[in-house]
Write an enzyme that holds these catalytic residues in place. Structure first.
Site, short mmCIF file in Angstrom:
data_model
loop_
_atom_site.label_atom_id
_atom_site.label_comp_id
_atom_site.label_asym_id
_atom_site.label_seq_id
_atom_site.Cartn_x
_atom_site.Cartn_y
_atom_site.Cartn_z
N TYR A 479 33.53 19.28 -27.29
CA TYR A 479 34.24 19.45 -26.02
C TYR A 479 34.14 20.90 -25.55
O TYR A 479 33.45 21.21 -24.62
CB TYR A 479 35.69 19.00 -26.14
CG TYR A 479 36.39 18.95 -24.80
CD1 TYR A 479 36.19 17.87 -23.96
CD2 TYR A 479 37.22 19.98 -24.37
CE1 TYR A 479 36.80 17.81 -22.71
CE2 TYR A 479 37.84 19.93 -23.13
CZ TYR A 479 37.63 18.86 -22.30
OH TYR A 479 38.23 18.81 -21.07
N SER A 559 33.63 14.36 -19.97
CA SER A 559 34.27 15.25 -19.02
C SER A 559 33.69 16.66 -19.18
O SER A 559 32.49 16.84 -18.96
CB SER A 559 35.79 15.22 -19.23
OG SER A 559 36.45 15.79 -18.13
N ASP A 643 36.33 7.10 -10.72
CA ASP A 643 36.75 8.35 -11.35
C ASP A 643 37.04 9.38 -10.26
O ASP A 643 36.13 9.86 -9.59
CB ASP A 643 35.64 8.86 -12.28
CG ASP A 643 36.10 10.03 -13.14
OD1 ASP A 643 37.13 10.66 -12.81
OD2 ASP A 643 35.43 10.32 -14.15
N HIS A 678 38.47 7.81 -15.00
CA HIS A 678 38.04 8.84 -15.94
C HIS A 678 38.18 8.39 -17.38
O HIS A 678 37.64 9.02 -18.28
CB HIS A 678 38.85 10.12 -15.69
CG HIS A 678 38.23 11.35 -16.25
ND1 HIS A 678 36.98 11.79 -15.88
CD2 HIS A 678 38.68 12.25 -17.16
CE1 HIS A 678 36.69 12.90 -16.52
NE2 HIS A 678 37.70 13.20 -17.31
#
Length: 718
Positions: A479, A559, A643, A678
């Protein structure tokens, strides 16, 4: 724009390519994606954007493109021989009862429960000695399970509740108010609530936040002025009182509101980005009270965790990058009056309160350590956790005599423990009965060196007895942003991967919060490349130490993690065989023009800031760094057509560009979930189907014609 001419044959045509070992691999004919003459100019530099038209999520042309891409993608996936086997195994392993920690509101104890494969978890309740009954069943909100419960808040006496719903995964919410005893809906549904909780004040009403509904597409149009409203029970929403955020001086992209447990104070947290907040406080016992400014800058992340009368307890990283707890009197609450209660340490702190105590959870190399304090700052005890992993919970009202916490790691399903805050003793409250034996798996934490010499931790999990022969299918997950920490937790999805002999590796990259604000800042704006370098070095470590090799390495993230995958695969396409960017931020020059994207500028900067920032963003923006004639890994882009956080145009443009420029036989596909956002609230059925497709694509493109646990691997050459 002229009508798009799709190549209809591409919807159904697949070509089998013979490999030297005679194994047949699938190739793809992609739909033709029209290009338009669209150019943006940044500081005198022209940047073409030929797929700009895909940003219009309301156009029939975009809808047709989505349909065509999905037909190609699903046509490919359906031909993978073990796809259905993965789906069946996911369903079987997922099918176990899941339970949340209970919480008491008024006369009832509430908890969430899922019997195994329910699309959404159900809220149950019971009185002391009474029978269990359903309170809210989100599975009844819509026929296809895509309307989810997105929040639940009770008035202090527990007699009233407001629940939020999300339709199709959207961040826009609706609010419904219930009398919990009669289960009667008391008012008309409130609409257009976004990025908000519900903060009750007595039974009179509650505070919430939202934006004015944007013109054009509510899924992609920019929203940048958050407003806090007070809804009075019995009044229509049109009469809701604007509390804060209506003027230019009060303009902020995000403003959250909370009310202290004793209902004495309303606290507002205005923010311009996802990092750093102001703080305002109002005494609700005085109808004439004005807001008092606690913080008038956004230089820190600071939040009131509780109060004792007029004494506020604040968790902050102001002059304390690893966080600390301070106290101050609400009558004069500015930082120069703050007094340390729990000082900063070398480990990052997060807090929770319950039973009249403060629980300080520290991350020690991403592993939990929990200390219990009283409200005078005295250490009561260290809570000896059940093992090495992640603990969460310990929250509750001040009068609670029993608290609950959860514990998990990468190979241990999450269990719930019942905790006595006075004695420190605890026992298992609930343990899942799952068809997975943690004793067959192990995790190890290693430390590797990134490009600039920084020491980075990584946890690697796999089946015991793993042979380091360079041929183990491996997912490297990351991430690296927004101060978010990746701590060990169990996932059915990862269990399936490891069950097949796969390695699952998670590095704690810069940009995250594992080592505090300095670690976060070291992966932001003009230092964002550090995050990609950390991820690349993690992949190199796995290869150098024979956990895997480039032919068996997949990289995955969602993301901001989708950006990570996109940047890594364009910078080092030779490093991995498969790339799996999910709901990614992939156009770094325009991300801030959609919905609330401008709020991410603390981490990214924007292309409008300066020539230097523009050039830096352009230098790694995934959409802009796919090279003509490049050879990229097999790629499965995943996104949702609803999203409205990271709009799907990012993924659309990235996939179209990849398909245009890719050379070689590696497929570059996009899987677009319809009526999905999302990720939050996605039905279990859709989640299972998606991961079956992701793993089938990954194994197949690593060369497997049958699943690895069948001990059959057919090598092939490109």
């Amino acid at each position: 724009m002229k009508k798009i001419a799709f190549v209809l044959a591409a919807l159904t045509t697949f070509v089998a390519c013979k490999q030297e070992n005679k194994a047949e691999r699938l190739a793809v004919n992609y739909p033709q994606t029209e290009k338009v003459d669209s150019v943006d100019t940044y500081f005198g530099v022209d940047v073409p954007d030929p797929y700009r038209w895909l940003e219009d999520d309301m156009s029939p042309e975009t809808e047709a493109w989505v349909t065509a891409q999905n037909q190609v993608t699903f046509g490919y996936l359906e031909k993978i021989p073990f796809r259905e086997d993965l789906k069946n195994r996911l369903e079987k392993l997922w099918n176990y009862e899941k339970l949340s920690a209970p919480f008491k509101e008024g006369d009832y104890t509430y908890y969430y429960k899922n019997d195994g494969l329910q699309n959404q978890s159900v809220v149950y309740r019971k009185k002391d000695g009474g029978d269990e009954e359903v309170f809210l069943d989100p599975n009844t909100f819509s026929e296809d399970g895509t309307t989810s419960l997105a929040g639940l808040s009770f008035s202090k006496d527990g007699s009233l509740a407001t629940y939020l719903i999300s339709e199709g995964g959207s961040d826009w919410r609706k609010a419904i108010v219930l009398d919990v005893n009669s289960m009667e809906i008391l008012e008309d549904t409130l609409v257009d609530i976004k990025f908000s909780g519900i903060a009750w004040k007595g039974n009179e009403g509650f505070y919430y936040s939202s934006y004015d509904k944007p013109k054009g597409s509510e899924l992609s149009a920019k929203t940048d002025q958050h407003k806090v409203y007070y809804h009075k029970m019995g009044a229509p929403q049109s009469k809701d009182r604007l509390v804060y955020g209506g003027t230019l001086a009060e303009k902020h992209r995000y403003i959250s509101a909370s009310v202290t447990e004793d209902e004495r104070y309303l606290i507002l947290y205005p923010r311009t980005t996802t990092s750093g907040n102001k703080m305002l406080i109002r005494d609700l016992t005085d109808p004439n009270a004005l807001f008092i400014t606690v913080l008038d800058d956004t230089d820190s992340d600071s939040y009131v965790i509780d109060n004792d009368g007029s004494t506020l307890f604040i968790q902050t990283n102001r002059n304390a990058p690893n966080e600390k707890v301070v106290t101050v009197d609400a009558s004069n609450p500015t930082p120069d009056q703050w007094k340390d209660l729990i000082p900063e340490t070398e480990n990052v702190l997060s807090t929770n309160t319950g039973g009249g105590y403060i629980f300080a959870e520290y991350m020690v190399d991403a592993i939990s350590k929990v200390m219990q304090y009283d409200y005078s700052g005295n250490l009561i005890r260290e809570v000896e956790l059940p093992g090495i992993g992640s603990a969460g919970g310990f929250g509750g009202k001040k009068e609670e005599e029993t608290l609950y916490f959860s514990f998990t790691n990468y190979n241990t399903p999450s269990s719930i423990y019942k905790f006595d805050p006075k004695s420190g003793e605890y026992e298992v409250y609930w343990k899942p009965e799952i068809d997975f034996n943690p004793d067959n798996y192990e995790s190890e934490q290693v430390f590797y060196t990134s490009k600039d010499g920084t020491r980075v931790p990584m946890i690697i999990t796999y089946k015991k007895g793993l042979e380091r022969n360079g041929k183990n299918p491996t997912i490297l997950y990351g991430y690296g942003g927004f101060n978010i920490s990746l701590t060990p937790s169990f996932s059915v999805v990862n269990a399936i991967w490891m069950e097949q002999g796969g390695v699952y590796a998670v590095p704690n990259l810069r940009g995250g919060g594992e080592y505090g604000k300095k670690w976060h800042d070291a992966g932001t704006q003009m230092q964002k490349q550090n995050v990609f370098d950390d991820f690349i070095a993690a992949g190199e470590y796995l290869i150098e130490n024979n956990y895997t090799s480039s032919d068996y390495l997949a990289i995955r993230g969602g993301s901001n993690g989708g950006l990570l995958v996109g940047a890594t695969m364009t910078q080092r396409p030779d490093l991995m065989k498969v790339a799996l960017p999910a709901v990614g931020v992939l156009d770094m020059l325009r991300y801030h023009t959609f919905t609330a994207g401008a709020g991410w500028a603390y981490d990214y900067g924007t292309s409008e800031d300066s020539p230097e920032m523009f050039e830096y963003l352009k230098g790694y923006s995934p959409v802009h760094n796919i090279k003509p004639g490049g050879s990229y890994p097999a790629t499965l882009v995943t996104t949702g057509d609803h999203d409205d956080r990271v709009v799907p145009a990012h993924s659309f443009k990235f996939a179209a560009t990849l398909q245009e420029f890719q050379t070689g036989d590696n497929p570059t596909l996009i899987r677009i979930e319809t009526n999905a956002g999302h990720g939050a609230g996605k039905p279990i059925s859709k989640t299972i189907e998606e991961y079956a497709d992701i793993f089938a694509f990954t194994f197949y493109n690593m060369g497997y014609d049958t699943l690895p646990n069948q001990k059959v691997l057919k090598e092939f050459k490109d």
